[in-house]
Design a protein around this motif. Sequence first.
Motif, PDB file in Angstrom:
ATOM      1  N   ASP A  57       0.508  -6.993 -10.814  1.00 11.01           N
ATOM      2  CA  ASP A  57       0.866  -8.000  -9.807  1.00 11.01           C
ATOM      3  C   ASP A  57       0.682  -7.457  -8.397  1.00 11.01           C
ATOM      4  O   ASP A  57       0.169  -8.156  -7.512  1.00 11.01           O
ATOM      5  CB  ASP A  57       2.317  -8.453 -10.009  1.00 11.01           C
ATOM      6  CG  ASP A  57       2.513  -9.273 -11.279  1.00 11.01           C
ATOM      7  OD1 ASP A  57       1.495  -9.757 -11.834  1.00 11.01           O
ATOM      8  OD2 ASP A  57       3.661  -9.433 -11.710  1.00 11.01           O
ATOM      9  N   ASN A  58       1.090  -6.209  -8.166  1.00 10.34           N
ATOM     10  CA  ASN A  58       0.940  -5.623  -6.834  1.00 10.34           C
ATOM     11  C   ASN A  58      -0.533  -5.472  -6.454  1.00 10.34           C
ATOM     12  O   ASN A  58      -0.913  -5.715  -5.300  1.00 10.34           O
ATOM     13  CB  ASN A  58       1.634  -4.261  -6.762  1.00 10.34           C
ATOM     14  CG  ASN A  58       3.134  -4.387  -6.589  1.00 10.34           C
ATOM     15  OD1 ASN A  58       3.625  -5.321  -5.963  1.00 10.34           O
ATOM     16  ND2 ASN A  58       3.881  -3.444  -7.148  1.00 10.34           N
TER      17      ASN A  58
ATOM     18  N   GLY B  28      -3.262   0.973  -7.828  1.00 14.31           N
ATOM     19  CA  GLY B  28      -4.316   1.139  -6.858  1.00 14.31           C
ATOM     20  C   GLY B  28      -3.904   0.550  -5.521  1.00 14.31           C
ATOM     21  O   GLY B  28      -2.759   0.159  -5.314  1.00 14.31           O
ATOM     22  N   GLY B  29      -4.880   0.474  -4.620  1.00 16.85           N
ATOM     23  CA  GLY B  29      -4.628  -0.069  -3.292  1.00 16.85           C
ATOM     24  C   GLY B  29      -4.829   0.994  -2.232  1.00 16.85           C
ATOM     25  O   GLY B  29      -4.145   2.017  -2.242  1.00 16.85           O
ATOM     26  N   THR B  30      -5.794   0.794  -1.327  1.00 16.82           N
ATOM     27  CA  THR B  30      -6.102   1.765  -0.274  1.00 16.82           C
ATOM     28  C   THR B  30      -6.354   1.018   1.035  1.00 16.82           C
ATOM     29  O   THR B  30      -6.648  -0.184   1.018  1.00 16.82           O
ATOM     30  CB  THR B  30      -7.368   2.583  -0.605  1.00 16.82           C
ATOM     31  OG1 THR B  30      -8.531   1.826  -0.225  1.00 16.82           O
ATOM     32  CG2 THR B  30      -7.457   2.920  -2.090  1.00 16.82           C
TER      33      THR B  30
ATOM     34  N   ILE C 282      -3.017  -7.286  -7.522  1.00 16.44           N
ATOM     35  CA  ILE C 282      -3.528  -8.633  -7.251  1.00 16.44           C
ATOM     36  C   ILE C 282      -3.122  -9.081  -5.855  1.00 16.44           C
ATOM     37  O   ILE C 282      -3.929  -9.657  -5.096  1.00 16.44           O
ATOM     38  CB  ILE C 282      -3.004  -9.627  -8.315  1.00 16.44           C
ATOM     39  CG1 ILE C 282      -3.652  -9.361  -9.678  1.00 16.44           C
ATOM     40  CG2 ILE C 282      -3.249 -11.077  -7.869  1.00 16.44           C
ATOM     41  CD1 ILE C 282      -5.138  -9.642  -9.748  1.00 16.44           C
ATOM     42  N   GLU C 283      -1.890  -8.810  -5.476  1.00 15.57           N
ATOM     43  CA  GLU C 283      -1.411  -9.225  -4.155  1.00 15.57           C
ATOM     44  C   GLU C 283      -2.114  -8.463  -3.035  1.00 15.57           C
ATOM     45  O   GLU C 283      -2.398  -9.021  -1.972  1.00 15.57           O
ATOM     46  CB  GLU C 283       0.103  -9.049  -4.060  1.00 15.57           C
ATOM     47  CG  GLU C 283       0.886 -10.036  -4.911  1.00 15.57           C
ATOM     48  CD  GLU C 283       0.559 -11.485  -4.594  1.00 15.57           C
ATOM     49  OE1 GLU C 283       0.441 -11.825  -3.403  1.00 15.57           O
ATOM     50  OE2 GLU C 283       0.409 -12.278  -5.543  1.00 15.57           O
ATOM     51  N   ILE C 284      -2.421  -7.191  -3.258  1.00 14.00           N
ATOM     52  CA  ILE C 284      -3.176  -6.423  -2.264  1.00 14.00           C
ATOM     53  C   ILE C 284      -4.582  -7.008  -2.111  1.00 14.00           C
ATOM     54  O   ILE C 284      -5.105  -7.127  -0.998  1.00 14.00           O
ATOM     55  CB  ILE C 284      -3.234  -4.936  -2.658  1.00 14.00           C
ATOM     56  CG1 ILE C 284      -1.842  -4.305  -2.540  1.00 14.00           C
ATOM     57  CG2 ILE C 284      -4.238  -4.180  -1.777  1.00 14.00           C
ATOM     58  CD1 ILE C 284      -1.737  -2.906  -3.112  1.00 14.00           C
ATOM     59  N   ALA C 285      -5.189  -7.400  -3.228  1.00 15.75           N
ATOM     60  CA  ALA C 285      -6.513  -8.024  -3.170  1.00 15.75           C
ATOM     61  C   ALA C 285      -6.464  -9.345  -2.403  1.00 15.75           C
ATOM     62  O   ALA C 285      -7.349  -9.642  -1.599  1.00 15.75           O
ATOM     63  CB  ALA C 285      -7.051  -8.241  -4.584  1.00 15.75           C
ATOM     64  N   LYS C 286      -5.434 -10.139  -2.639  1.00 11.48           N
ATOM     65  CA  LYS C 286      -5.274 -11.387  -1.881  1.00 11.48           C
ATOM     66  C   LYS C 286      -5.124 -11.098  -0.394  1.00 11.48           C
ATOM     67  O   LYS C 286      -5.708 -11.786   0.454  1.00 11.48           O
ATOM     68  CB  LYS C 286      -4.053 -12.161  -2.383  1.00 11.48           C
ATOM     69  CG  LYS C 286      -4.222 -12.819  -3.737  1.00 11.48           C
ATOM     70  CD  LYS C 286      -2.948 -13.575  -4.109  1.00 11.48           C
ATOM     71  CE  LYS C 286      -3.048 -14.223  -5.470  1.00 11.48           C
ATOM     72  NZ  LYS C 286      -1.780 -14.897  -5.853  1.00 11.48           N
ATOM     73  N   SER C 287      -4.335 -10.072  -0.080  1.00 11.24           N
ATOM     74  CA  SER C 287      -4.127  -9.684   1.306  1.00 11.24           C
ATOM     75  C   SER C 287      -5.443  -9.293   1.964  1.00 11.24           C
ATOM     76  O   SER C 287      -5.719  -9.657   3.116  1.00 11.24           O
ATOM     77  CB  SER C 287      -3.132  -8.523   1.378  1.00 11.24           C
ATOM     78  OG  SER C 287      -2.920  -8.108   2.702  1.00 11.24           O
ATOM     79  N   GLN C 288      -6.275  -8.558   1.237  1.00  9.58           N
ATOM     80  CA  GLN C 288      -7.584  -8.183   1.759  1.00  9.58           C
ATOM     81  C   GLN C 288      -8.423  -9.425   2.050  1.00  9.58           C
ATOM     82  O   GLN C 288      -9.061  -9.526   3.099  1.00  9.58           O
ATOM     83  CB  GLN C 288      -8.318  -7.277   0.770  1.00  9.58           C
ATOM     84  CG  GLN C 288      -9.686  -6.817   1.280  1.00  9.58           C
ATOM     85  CD  GLN C 288     -10.342  -5.824   0.338  1.00  9.58           C
ATOM     86  OE1 GLN C 288      -9.753  -5.418  -0.670  1.00  9.58           O
ATOM     87  NE2 GLN C 288     -11.551  -5.409   0.655  1.00  9.58           N
TER      88      GLN C 288
ATOM     89  N   LEU D 243       0.818  -1.215   0.000  1.00 10.33           N
ATOM     90  CA  LEU D 243       0.000   0.000   0.000  1.00 10.33           C
ATOM     91  C   LEU D 243       0.850   1.263   0.000  1.00 10.33           C
ATOM     92  O   LEU D 243       0.372   2.331  -0.385  1.00 10.33           O
ATOM     93  CB  LEU D 243      -0.925   0.018   1.220  1.00 10.33           C
ATOM     94  CG  LEU D 243      -2.057  -1.010   1.253  1.00 10.33           C
ATOM     95  CD1 LEU D 243      -2.831  -0.892   2.566  1.00 10.33           C
ATOM     96  CD2 LEU D 243      -2.998  -0.843   0.065  1.00 10.33           C
ATOM     97  N   THR D 244       2.078   1.163   0.432  1.00 11.12           N
ATOM     98  CA  THR D 244       2.941   2.349   0.526  1.00 11.12           C
ATOM     99  C   THR D 244       3.886   2.506  -0.659  1.00 11.12           C
ATOM    100  O   THR D 244       4.680   3.443  -0.687  1.00 11.12           O
ATOM    101  CB  THR D 244       3.764   2.308   1.828  1.00 11.12           C
ATOM    102  OG1 THR D 244       4.641   1.167   1.801  1.00 11.12           O
ATOM    103  CG2 THR D 244       2.863   2.215   3.046  1.00 11.12           C
ATOM    104  N   LEU D 245       3.817   1.603  -1.627  1.00  2.00           N
ATOM    105  CA  LEU D 245       4.721   1.693  -2.781  1.00  2.00           C
ATOM    106  C   LEU D 245       4.392   2.915  -3.633  1.00  2.00           C
ATOM    107  O   LEU D 245       3.223   3.231  -3.869  1.00  2.00           O
ATOM    108  CB  LEU D 245       4.610   0.426  -3.636  1.00  2.00           C
ATOM    109  CG  LEU D 245       5.080  -0.882  -2.999  1.00  2.00           C
ATOM    110  CD1 LEU D 245       4.854  -2.037  -3.963  1.00  2.00           C
ATOM    111  CD2 LEU D 245       6.548  -0.789  -2.595  1.00  2.00           C
TER     112      LEU D 245
END
Length: 202
Positions: free
Chosen positions: A177-178, A157-159, A180-186, A149-151
């Motif tokens: 890719d980032n 995106g990503g909030t 997608i990984e944030i969505a997985k993390s959510q 989220l801080t990249l």
Amino acid sequence: MKALILYYSTYGHIEALANAVAAGVREVNGTEVVIKRVPELMPEEVAKQAGAKLDQDAPIATVEELPDYDAIIIGTPTRYGRMAAQMANFLDQTGGLWFQNALVGKVGSVFTSTASQHGGQETTLISTIVNLMHLGMTIVGTPYTEKRLTLIDEVMGGTPYGASTIAGGDGSRMPSDNEIEIAKSQGRHVASVAMALKKGSA
């Protein structure tokens, strides 16, 4: 713990994030995840002319089934800084569930997509969350333990309010890719919270 990924996707961007969120949910032991979408409101010919992705695998959800889930994670693209009409129409039909307190205490979470970097991601997420709060749901976002989220080395995106992606003005950009990984993390975080709440109430 049973989770529903409930989404609307015109061109496939939210569909891709929905699959990523579901993958994250599956990483938490003892979870079951179902992916469904809300009905399309555009006539088929109009949708085809607009280039909408009509061959989506997810079945159509019903309002009546929502109480069957411990967590509901909603995905909707942005329309002028708010949720798409298709998702709004679906949520507008939950009045009976509201009256029965049928979703009180369930976990709710949201993810989105916009055409541009500043196209209303946060307003869409927050305004959709308001709907879930009226239904008495427990809101879970994407905390900053997800370091992506801080990249700032790429446009993405990503909030903390939920995962998001940028589709581009012509819709040609699919989730990175980032993203997608944030969505997985959510998905993982929502599943973990919902599991803890379910165990605590057992």
